[in-house]
Write a protein that holds these residues in place. Structure first.
Motif, mmCIF file in Angstrom:
data_model
loop_
_atom_site.group_PDB
_atom_site.id
_atom_site.type_symbol
_atom_site.label_atom_id
_atom_site.label_comp_id
_atom_site.label_asym_id
_atom_site.label_seq_id
_atom_site.Cartn_x
_atom_site.Cartn_y
_atom_site.Cartn_z
ATOM 1 N N THR A 234 73.984 29.079 11.265
ATOM 2 C CA THR A 234 74.798 29.814 10.298
ATOM 3 C C THR A 234 74.761 29.175 8.912
ATOM 4 O OG1 THR A 234 76.842 28.566 10.708
ATOM 5 C CG2 THR A 234 76.379 30.417 12.173
ATOM 6 N N LEU A 235 74.072 28.046 8.785
ATOM 7 C CA LEU A 235 74.035 27.327 7.512
ATOM 8 C C LEU A 235 72.840 27.773 6.663
ATOM 9 C CD1 LEU A 235 74.928 23.745 8.788
ATOM 10 C CD2 LEU A 235 76.464 25.436 7.762
ATOM 11 N N PRO A 236 72.867 27.503 5.348
ATOM 12 C CA PRO A 236 71.788 27.946 4.452
ATOM 13 C C PRO A 236 70.544 27.075 4.556
ATOM 14 C CG PRO A 236 73.436 26.769 3.189
ATOM 15 C CD PRO A 236 73.991 26.896 4.584
ATOM 16 N N ILE A 237 69.971 27.051 5.771
ATOM 17 C CA ILE A 237 68.740 26.300 6.010
ATOM 18 C C ILE A 237 67.782 27.211 6.763
ATOM 19 C CG2 ILE A 237 69.674 23.957 5.953
ATOM 20 C CD1 ILE A 237 70.097 24.098 8.942
ATOM 21 N N GLY A 238 66.513 27.158 6.413
ATOM 22 C CA GLY A 238 65.545 28.010 7.085
ATOM 23 C C GLY A 238 65.727 29.469 6.717
ATOM 24 N N ASN A 239 64.978 30.322 7.384
ATOM 25 C CA ASN A 239 65.097 31.766 7.202
ATOM 26 C C ASN A 239 65.286 32.374 8.580
ATOM 27 O OD1 ASN A 239 64.120 34.605 7.181
ATOM 28 N ND2 ASN A 239 63.844 34.209 5.001
ATOM 29 N N ALA A 240 66.473 32.902 8.833
ATOM 30 C CA ALA A 240 66.842 33.358 10.171
ATOM 31 C C ALA A 240 65.878 34.400 10.716
ATOM 32 C CB ALA A 240 68.266 33.910 10.149
ATOM 33 N N ASN A 241 65.526 35.387 9.902
ATOM 34 C CA ASN A 241 64.660 36.462 10.379
ATOM 35 C C ASN A 241 63.243 35.979 10.647
ATOM 36 O OD1 ASN A 241 66.688 38.418 10.397
ATOM 37 N ND2 ASN A 241 66.393 38.880 8.226
ATOM 38 N N ASP A 242 62.727 35.111 9.793
ATOM 39 C CA ASP A 242 61.402 34.552 10.033
ATOM 40 C C ASP A 242 61.389 33.678 11.286
ATOM 41 O OD1 ASP A 242 60.321 35.808 7.837
ATOM 42 O OD2 ASP A 242 60.392 34.042 6.538
ATOM 43 N N THR A 243 62.466 32.939 11.505
ATOM 44 C CA THR A 243 62.559 32.081 12.687
ATOM 45 C C THR A 243 62.462 32.903 13.961
ATOM 46 O OG1 THR A 243 63.875 30.398 11.547
ATOM 47 C CG2 THR A 243 64.040 30.455 13.944
ATOM 48 N N VAL A 244 63.153 34.037 13.993
ATOM 49 C CA VAL A 244 63.126 34.902 15.181
ATOM 50 C C VAL A 244 61.719 35.436 15.440
ATOM 51 C CG1 VAL A 244 63.926 37.118 16.116
ATOM 52 C CG2 VAL A 244 65.553 35.513 15.106
ATOM 53 N N LEU A 245 61.036 35.862 14.403
ATOM 54 C CA LEU A 245 59.682 36.379 14.580
ATOM 55 C C LEU A 245 58.744 35.281 15.075
ATOM 56 C CD1 LEU A 245 59.419 38.658 11.418
ATOM 57 C CD2 LEU A 245 59.910 39.344 13.778
ATOM 58 N N LYS A 246 58.957 34.054 14.615
ATOM 59 C CA LYS A 246 58.137 32.937 15.083
ATOM 60 C C LYS A 246 58.436 32.624 16.539
ATOM 61 C CE LYS A 246 55.008 29.866 14.021
ATOM 62 N NZ LYS A 246 53.649 30.289 13.630
ATOM 63 N N LEU A 247 59.719 32.635 16.918
ATOM 64 C CA LEU A 247 60.085 32.404 18.313
ATOM 65 C C LEU A 247 59.499 33.479 19.217
ATOM 66 C CD1 LEU A 247 63.854 31.335 18.063
ATOM 67 C CD2 LEU A 247 61.925 29.891 18.716
ATOM 68 N N ALA A 248 59.440 34.700 18.718
ATOM 69 C CA ALA A 248 58.897 35.804 19.518
ATOM 70 C C ALA A 248 57.458 35.528 19.928
ATOM 71 C CB ALA A 248 58.977 37.111 18.740
ATOM 72 N N GLU A 249 56.704 34.843 19.075
ATOM 73 C CA GLU A 249 55.319 34.526 19.398
ATOM 74 C C GLU A 249 55.230 33.611 20.616
ATOM 75 O OE1 GLU A 249 53.575 32.823 15.924
ATOM 76 O OE2 GLU A 249 53.796 34.640 14.705
ATOM 77 N N GLN A 250 56.257 32.775 20.825
ATOM 78 C CA GLN A 250 56.285 31.868 21.969
ATOM 79 C C GLN A 250 56.843 32.542 23.222
ATOM 80 O OE1 GLN A 250 58.595 28.404 20.927
ATOM 81 N NE2 GLN A 250 57.886 28.426 18.824
ATOM 82 N N ILE A 251 57.804 33.444 23.016
ATOM 83 C CA ILE A 251 58.566 33.982 24.137
ATOM 84 C C ILE A 251 57.964 35.265 24.706
ATOM 85 C CG2 ILE A 251 60.819 34.998 24.728
ATOM 86 C CD1 ILE A 251 62.038 32.832 22.859
ATOM 87 N N MET A 252 57.457 36.134 23.843
ATOM 88 C CA MET A 252 56.891 37.398 24.324
ATOM 89 C C MET A 252 55.820 37.197 25.403
ATOM 90 S SD MET A 252 58.182 40.180 22.906
ATOM 91 C CE MET A 252 59.433 40.460 21.627
#
Length: 277
Positions: free
Chosen positions: A65-83
């Motif tokens: 919830t803090l102003p670090i990273g980019n939440a939406n980009d992080t999710v898309l990157k995680l999807a590459e590992q999880i899908m």
């Protein structure tokens, strides 16, 4: 690769579970290993959101919830590992509705391209209160934008899950047509980085009942789940379900962090207890 489902297909899957009297479980996955294991164990939905990234990197999930990273980009990157390691369970992607680097429609389109069958409003400003929340709302960074995100996702045939912290937020989401509402009562207690000041179970149940009663005044068909605070174990989740209208639970720290902390410490200690001849 994970299957992608329509909104009606996800709704039907969950309806069958509920009608059969089976508890609904959605689990957050911050790494592919967790996603693979919870699918093997019968989870109903797997959520992929930025808080899982921080949790599985050894710090409290509230870092998301803090102003670090980019939440939406992080999710898309995680999807590459999880899908690639999920086969049948629908995947729900976290979208930050207030991202100034893309429109909501762009964020939704990216989630669909990645293979998600639904979305959830993570991070959410529902997690924020006090003067800071009022300041955010005053300049248009408002919870109503998360409600609009849900409306847009429904129009794009995505299953919608909403975290809510108060009865008014719950009503707003219910009126927007959201499929599943998750009552959130704060950072999960327990383990190495859990919230030491989490509310009591009795207070959490009161919070859930206030949110769920408000929702039921608006709609009867919303799937209601619980999450956070003192709910750490399956027994805790069962207790909440027995005293509220929750038909399930969203696991995060309670499954992918707290049990892992205990298991790794235990096996490491036992390895180190081996004595040489």
């Amino acid at each position: 690769m994970a299957k992608q489902y329509t909104r009606d297909e996800v709704r039907a899957r969950l309806r069958r579970e509920i009608e059969a009297g089976r508890f609904i479980l959605m689990q957050g996955a911050g790494i592919g290993l967790v996603a693979r294991l919870v699918e093997q164990s019968g989870v109903d939905l797997i959520a992929v959101y930025n808080t899982g990234y921080y949790r599985m990197n050894g710090v409290a999930s509230i870092y998301g919830t803090l102003p670090i990273g980019n939440a939406n980009d992080t999710v898309l990157k995680l999807a590459e590992q999880i899908m690639p390691v999920v086969r049948e369970v629908p995947l729900i992607g976290g979208i930050y509705a207030h991202d100034p680097t893309r429109t909501q429609d762009q964020a939704i389109a990216a989630a669909k391209r990645a293979g998600f069958s639904g979305i959830i409003n993570v991070p959410t400003i529902g997690r924020i209160d006090g003067t800071y929340r009022r300041d955010l709302e005053s300049v248009g960074i408002a919870f109503s934008r998360e409600v609009e995100l849900m409306r847009r996702a429904i129009a794009q045939d995505l299953y919608t899950v909403a975290y809510v912290y108060t009865a008014p937020e719950a009503v707003m989401m219910a009126e927007a047509g959201v499929d599943m509402l998750v009552g959130h009562v704060g950072l999960t207690a327990g383990g190495d980085v859990g919230a030491p000041g989490a509310m009591t179970m009795e207070a959490a149940i009161d919070e859930f009942n206030a949110m769920f009663a408000a929702v039921r005044e608006v709609r009867k068909d919303v799937v209601l789940l619980s999450h956070g605070g003192p709910i750490i174990s399956p027994e805790d989740a069962a207790h909440v379900s027995a005293h509220t209208d929750a038909v399930g639970f969203v696991g995060a720290s309670s499954i992918e962090r707290i049990p892992v902390e205990a298991a790794i410490k235990d096996v490491t200690t036992r390895f180190k207890q081996i004595r040489l001849k």
